[in-house]
Structures are given as C-alpha cells and as structure tokens.
Design a protein around this motif. Structure first.
Motif, PDB file in Angstrom:
ATOM      1  N   GLU A 132     -24.578 -97.358  14.211  1.00  0.00           N
ATOM      2  CA  GLU A 132     -23.468 -96.317  13.690  1.00  0.00           C
ATOM      3  C   GLU A 132     -22.305 -97.009  13.278  1.00  0.00           C
ATOM      4  O   GLU A 132     -21.848 -96.347  12.158  1.00  0.00           O
ATOM      5  CB  GLU A 132     -23.087 -95.245  14.894  1.00  0.00           C
ATOM      6  CG  GLU A 132     -24.241 -94.301  15.227  1.00  0.00           C
ATOM      7  CD  GLU A 132     -23.970 -93.553  16.297  1.00  0.00           C
ATOM      8  OE1 GLU A 132     -22.784 -93.532  16.839  1.00  0.00           O
ATOM      9  OE2 GLU A 132     -24.906 -92.852  16.789  1.00  0.00           O
ATOM     10  N   GLY A 135     -23.178 -98.604  10.032  1.00  0.00           N
ATOM     11  CA  GLY A 135     -23.221 -97.574   9.031  1.00  0.00           C
ATOM     12  C   GLY A 135     -21.652 -97.021   8.629  1.00  0.00           C
ATOM     13  O   GLY A 135     -21.319 -96.919   7.284  1.00  0.00           O
ATOM     14  N   THR A 139     -20.133 -97.264   4.935  1.00  0.00           N
ATOM     15  CA  THR A 139     -19.676 -95.896   4.065  1.00  0.00           C
ATOM     16  C   THR A 139     -18.066 -96.379   3.680  1.00  0.00           C
ATOM     17  O   THR A 139     -17.752 -96.072   2.472  1.00  0.00           O
ATOM     18  CB  THR A 139     -19.412 -94.719   5.083  1.00  0.00           C
ATOM     19  OG1 THR A 139     -20.869 -94.737   5.798  1.00  0.00           O
ATOM     20  CG2 THR A 139     -19.054 -93.709   4.632  1.00  0.00           C
TER      21      THR A 139
END
Length: 159
Positions: A132, A135, A139
């Motif tokens: 996460e 990620g 992003t």
C-alpha cells in the motif's frame, strides 16, 4: 498569509506522525499478545506428552530402586546372581524405553510450540502495508509529485 496558515501543514504532519506512532505501538502490542497466547496454547497442548516423559523417568527410577531387591531375590532362585541382575535390568529398561517412546511419539504429533500462525499473519500484514505504501508512492509519482523511494523487503540486507 497568516502565521496560523503557515503552521497548519507542520501541525498536520506532526499529528499524522503522532497517530502513526500510536497505531504502530497498538499494533506491536497486539501482535506480541497474540504471539504469547499462541505460545501458551501450544505449551498447554504439549503438557500431557511432557508429563508422560517425566513419568517414564520417575517410573524407571522408582521401579529400579523399589523392586531391585525383590526381583533379584526372585530371579536368583533360578539364575546365578549376575544373570538375575541382567534380566532385571532388561525388564526395567524395557519399561522405561516403552514409556519414553510413547511420550516422544505424542510429542511428534503436536505442533511446534512457537507462534507460527501469528508470525505468518504479521508477515502478511507487513507485506500488505508495504504494498500500500509503495502504491501510494507510485500514485504520487504519477501525479508529478516526487515521493520517497521506499526499499522493498528484498532490498534490505539480512544479517
């Protein structure tokens, strides 16, 4: 711009770090408690087998000590003293070996007394959290915001 607006991002970061620290502390304490409980449960499951092994030792010693003279006297009726001692030793040793083998057999069927389930769950949680975080960094980079480069678990040297 007012001074309050300038301190707002810093206060937000400080608050986020405080929250992260508190959540990490709660998570670590929870995982330690889960590991302790799992270990305790496994040790309780091991107790009967350990009791059998202890009983095997005590029975072997008690049988040898308390019945020594009676068995030798009985065996000496048919055998010379050295033969009687050899037969008595074989009988006592056989009984102790049988009880010990039973205890070892039970121990082999039990799970290891370490918190393997908790370690596996914690490892999966860490991997999920790392994914996460990676990620989120990906992003941010896609939006043109430079983010920190985070090492993967494979990048960290192992002792």
């Amino acid at each position: 711009m007012t001074e309050q607006q300038q301190q707002s991002p810093q206060a937000g970061i400080a608050g986020a770090l405080t929250d992260l620290s508190e959540q990490t502390r709660i998570l670590v304490r929870g995982e330690i408690a889960a590991a302790q409980q799992e270990t305790w449960d496994k040790l309780k499951a091991t107790a009967p087998a350990l009791g059998l092994l202890g009983g095997a030792g005590v029975l072997g010693l008690a049988a040898s000590a308390s019945a020594y003279r009676a068995s030798l006297r009985l065996l000496e009726r048919w055998l010379p003293p050295s033969g009687a001692a050899l037969v008595a030793t074989a009988l006592y040793g056989g009984g102790a070996a049988a009880a010990g083998a039973l205890g070892v057999q039970q121990l082999r069927t039990l799970p290891v007394p370490f918190p393997t389930d908790t370690v596996a769950e914690t490892g999966a949680l860490v991997e999920e959290t790392a994914a996460e975080v990676r990620g989120g960094a990906d992003t941010a980079t896609a939006r043109g915001v430079p983010g920190p480069t985070l090492p993967t678990p494979r990048d960290v040297p192992r002792p």
